[in-house]
Scaffold this motif. Structure first.
Motif, short mmCIF file in Angstrom:
data_model
loop_
_atom_site.label_atom_id
_atom_site.label_comp_id
_atom_site.label_asym_id
_atom_site.label_seq_id
_atom_site.Cartn_x
_atom_site.Cartn_y
_atom_site.Cartn_z
N GLY A 111 -3.98 -5.42 0.28
CA GLY A 111 -3.14 -4.29 -0.13
C GLY A 111 -3.93 -3.32 -1.02
O GLY A 111 -5.12 -3.12 -0.85
N ILE A 125 0.45 -7.40 6.07
CA ILE A 125 1.53 -6.47 5.76
C ILE A 125 2.80 -6.96 6.41
O ILE A 125 3.10 -6.66 7.55
CB ILE A 125 1.16 -5.04 6.25
CG1 ILE A 125 -0.11 -4.58 5.55
CG2 ILE A 125 2.30 -4.08 6.00
CD1 ILE A 125 -0.80 -3.46 6.28
N CYS A 156 -6.04 -0.57 9.63
CA CYS A 156 -6.23 -1.55 8.56
C CYS A 156 -6.75 -2.90 9.07
O CYS A 156 -6.23 -3.45 10.03
CB CYS A 156 -4.90 -1.76 7.83
SG CYS A 156 -5.08 -2.95 6.50
N HIS A 169 -11.16 5.03 -0.39
CA HIS A 169 -11.33 4.97 1.06
C HIS A 169 -10.98 6.32 1.69
O HIS A 169 -9.91 6.47 2.28
CB HIS A 169 -10.43 3.81 1.54
CG HIS A 169 -10.36 3.60 3.00
ND1 HIS A 169 -9.69 2.53 3.56
CD2 HIS A 169 -10.83 4.28 4.05
CE1 HIS A 169 -9.77 2.58 4.86
NE2 HIS A 169 -10.46 3.64 5.19
N ARG A 178 -6.64 2.77 -2.22
CA ARG A 178 -6.69 4.01 -1.43
C ARG A 178 -5.77 5.07 -2.03
O ARG A 178 -5.57 6.11 -1.42
CB ARG A 178 -6.33 3.72 0.04
CG ARG A 178 -6.98 4.74 0.95
CD ARG A 178 -6.74 4.64 2.43
NE ARG A 178 -7.49 5.73 3.06
CZ ARG A 178 -7.26 6.24 4.24
NH1 ARG A 178 -6.32 5.75 5.00
NH2 ARG A 178 -7.98 7.24 4.71
N MET A 216 0.41 3.64 1.92
CA MET A 216 0.56 3.97 3.34
C MET A 216 -0.03 2.80 4.12
O MET A 216 -0.94 2.14 3.64
CB MET A 216 -0.24 5.23 3.62
CG MET A 216 -0.23 5.64 5.07
SD MET A 216 -1.21 7.10 5.28
CE MET A 216 -2.72 6.40 5.87
N TYR A 217 0.51 2.54 5.30
CA TYR A 217 -0.07 1.47 6.11
C TYR A 217 -0.96 2.09 7.18
O TYR A 217 -0.47 2.60 8.20
CB TYR A 217 1.03 0.55 6.65
CG TYR A 217 1.67 -0.16 5.50
CD1 TYR A 217 0.89 -0.96 4.66
CD2 TYR A 217 2.99 0.02 5.16
CE1 TYR A 217 1.42 -1.57 3.54
CE2 TYR A 217 3.54 -0.60 4.04
CZ TYR A 217 2.73 -1.39 3.24
OH TYR A 217 3.25 -1.97 2.11
N CYS A 218 -2.27 2.08 6.89
CA CYS A 218 -3.24 2.76 7.75
C CYS A 218 -3.29 2.07 9.11
O CYS A 218 -3.27 0.84 9.17
CB CYS A 218 -4.62 2.73 7.10
SG CYS A 218 -4.57 3.19 5.36
N CYS A 278 0.86 -1.19 0.00
CA CYS A 278 0.00 0.00 0.00
C CYS A 278 0.89 1.24 0.00
O CYS A 278 2.05 1.17 0.42
CB CYS A 278 -0.86 0.04 1.26
SG CYS A 278 -1.98 -1.36 1.38
S1 SF4 Z 1 -6.67 0.22 4.86
FE1 SF4 Z 1 -6.32 -0.25 2.70
S2 SF4 Z 1 -4.73 1.21 2.04
FE2 SF4 Z 1 -4.73 1.20 4.26
S3 SF4 Z 1 -3.17 -0.31 4.81
FE3 SF4 Z 1 -5.11 -1.40 4.77
S4 SF4 Z 1 -5.30 -2.25 2.71
FE4 SF4 Z 1 -3.69 -0.67 2.68
#
Ligand code: SF4
Length: 407
Positions: free
Chosen positions: A211, A178, A172, A270, A242, A167-169, A165
């Motif tokens: 991802g 991840i 998530c 998102h 995203r 960014m790693y939210c 990704c």
């Molecule tokens: S919410 Fe979506 S963009 Fe954010 S880390 Fe998770 S999979 Fe990736």
């Protein structure tokens, strides 16, 4: 009743309607968006560009954004004002949960406010150490008939093409996927996914996700889209990404040209907060729309970010302005390390009550609880049916007025 009397009633009603959204009318201008808080974003961008010592051209290149994600606290502390305690905590949490922030997304953060809703989605917090929830509450591992595919519904499925990704939210739901390495699905596995879809004639809708679906190479994406497009029973292709929020530079002319070749493509993104709606996000949405891609948004209801009736209404209205249709609001899942984002279902219901009738139907997404163990999306609606009778139903409307309707 004469015309004058009818007009007087209409004017009285118009005033009542106006009064019913008075609180929002007062509040909405104080809710900042990425289009109204431009000065802060520009200032941040200048500072970050200096830290990286890069040109504007590089900044606008998604490959630069991706390969320069902020992953160490030294760099982050040059961009945000972090206390010693925060620095120590980020270092500690980073050993347990991976984090990475695109320089673009960092430019949307308030450098002085640790409760900034953009910052909270991206910067690790000590609250992640609280051991509640599960790694895989959706039991995705038990709904994967072949590697790379999750099938929870009869006529559609998802292909998870990468774990990477922009960014790693912090909230998530797939944080378990991840790893320390960014990995795309190997080509032989991807071929088996396509083969499975080809052999399953009930599958009419394929969602490419991760991802982030748009982090695979142009070549692989083109191969996958063209293969799926050739399968007669695949009617629509969806993309989950995203990047319009976290790295809108990814939406390039080349990508849009590619997507325009395989209609109908539905792209769900998102956005969680109005501050994420920026000039860059708007440009990305415009380009995708011009390529014939249909855009939707899947927000997650998150404590301290958007668990507020006014913020959520503003988010949905701003999304419509950039041609992104609010599609879902997901109730947060019970994922390990994300308990601090949890909100009560009553809060979601309050938000839904304050949307229906009070704003355009187009600005009202479906509020969803994902049933545990992969049992599927369950819509949660305020109850408008009060009593079922043999020949009539007792209902209430958005204003709480009760009436009967013939059954
Ligand atoms: S919410 Fe979506 S963009 Fe954010 S880390 Fe998770 S999979 Fe990736």
């Amino acid at each position: 009743m004469n015309e004058r009397e009818k007009r007087a009633i209409s004017l009285k009603r118009a005033q009542e309607l106006k009064d019913s959204i008075k609180d929002y009318s007062i509040k909405k201008s104080s809710i900042k968006t990425g289009l109204t808080n431009l000065d802060m974003i520009e200032e941040n961008k200048r500072r970050i560009i200096k830290v990286f010592n890069v040109s504007e051209e590089e900044w606008n290149d998604w490959k630069w954004q991706l390969s320069n994600r902020i992953t160490d606290v030294d760099k982050l502390s040059k961009i945000l004002n972090l206390s010693k305690e925060e620095i120590n905590q980020i270092e500690m949490i980073g050993k347990k949960f991976r984090w990475a922030i695109s320089p673009y997304y960092a430019s949307l953060m308030d450098p002085d406010d640790s409760s900034c809703p953009i910052r909270r989605q991206a910067v690790p917090s000590i609250e992640e150490m609280v051991e509640t929830g599960e790694a895989d509450p959706m039991a995705e591992e038990f709904t994967s008939p072949v590697e790379g595919i999750t099938r929870r519904y009869p006529d559609r499925l998802i292909v998870k093409v990468t774990n990477q990704c922009a960014m790693y939210c912090r909230h998530c739901q797939r944080r378990r996927c991840i790893g320390q390495k960014d990995l795309g699905l190997p080509m032989d596995v991807l071929k088996k996914c396509v083969e499975y879809i080809r052999n399953e004639e009930d599958i009419r809708d394929v969602l490419i996700t991760g991802g982030d679906a748009l982090l695979i190479s142009h070549k692989t994406l083109e191969w996958l889209l063209s293969e799926l497009y050739e399968i007669p029973h695949v009617e629509i292709i969806r993309i989950g990404t995203r990047t319009p929020v976290t790295m809108p530079q990814r939406i390039t002319k080349e990508l849009c040209e590619l997507l325009s070749k395989y209609p109908p493509i539905y792209l769900n993104t998102h956005f969680n907060h109005p501050m994420e709606i920026t000039r860059e996000a708007k440009k990305a949405a415009d380009m995708l729309c011009s390529a014939g891609v249909v855009l939707g948004n899947q927000a997650v209801l998150l404590r301290g970010i958007n668990d507020n009736v006014h913020v959520m209404k503003k988010l949905n209205q701003e999304l419509l302005k950039i041609r992104i249709r609010p599609y879902y609001i997901f109730h947060p899942k019970e994922v390990i390390g994300t308990g601090h984002f949890k909100v009560k279902v009553q809060k979601g219901m309050e938000i839904m009550e304050n949307l229906r009738g009070f704003t355009s139907g187009l600005a009202i997404p479906t509020y969803i609880i994902n049933a545990p163990k992969g049992k599927g999306k369950t819509p949660i609606l305020p109850n408008y049916i009060l009593v079922w009778e043999e020949d009539k139903i007792k209902l209430r409307n958005w204003e709480g007025e009760v009436f009967y309707y013939p059954n």
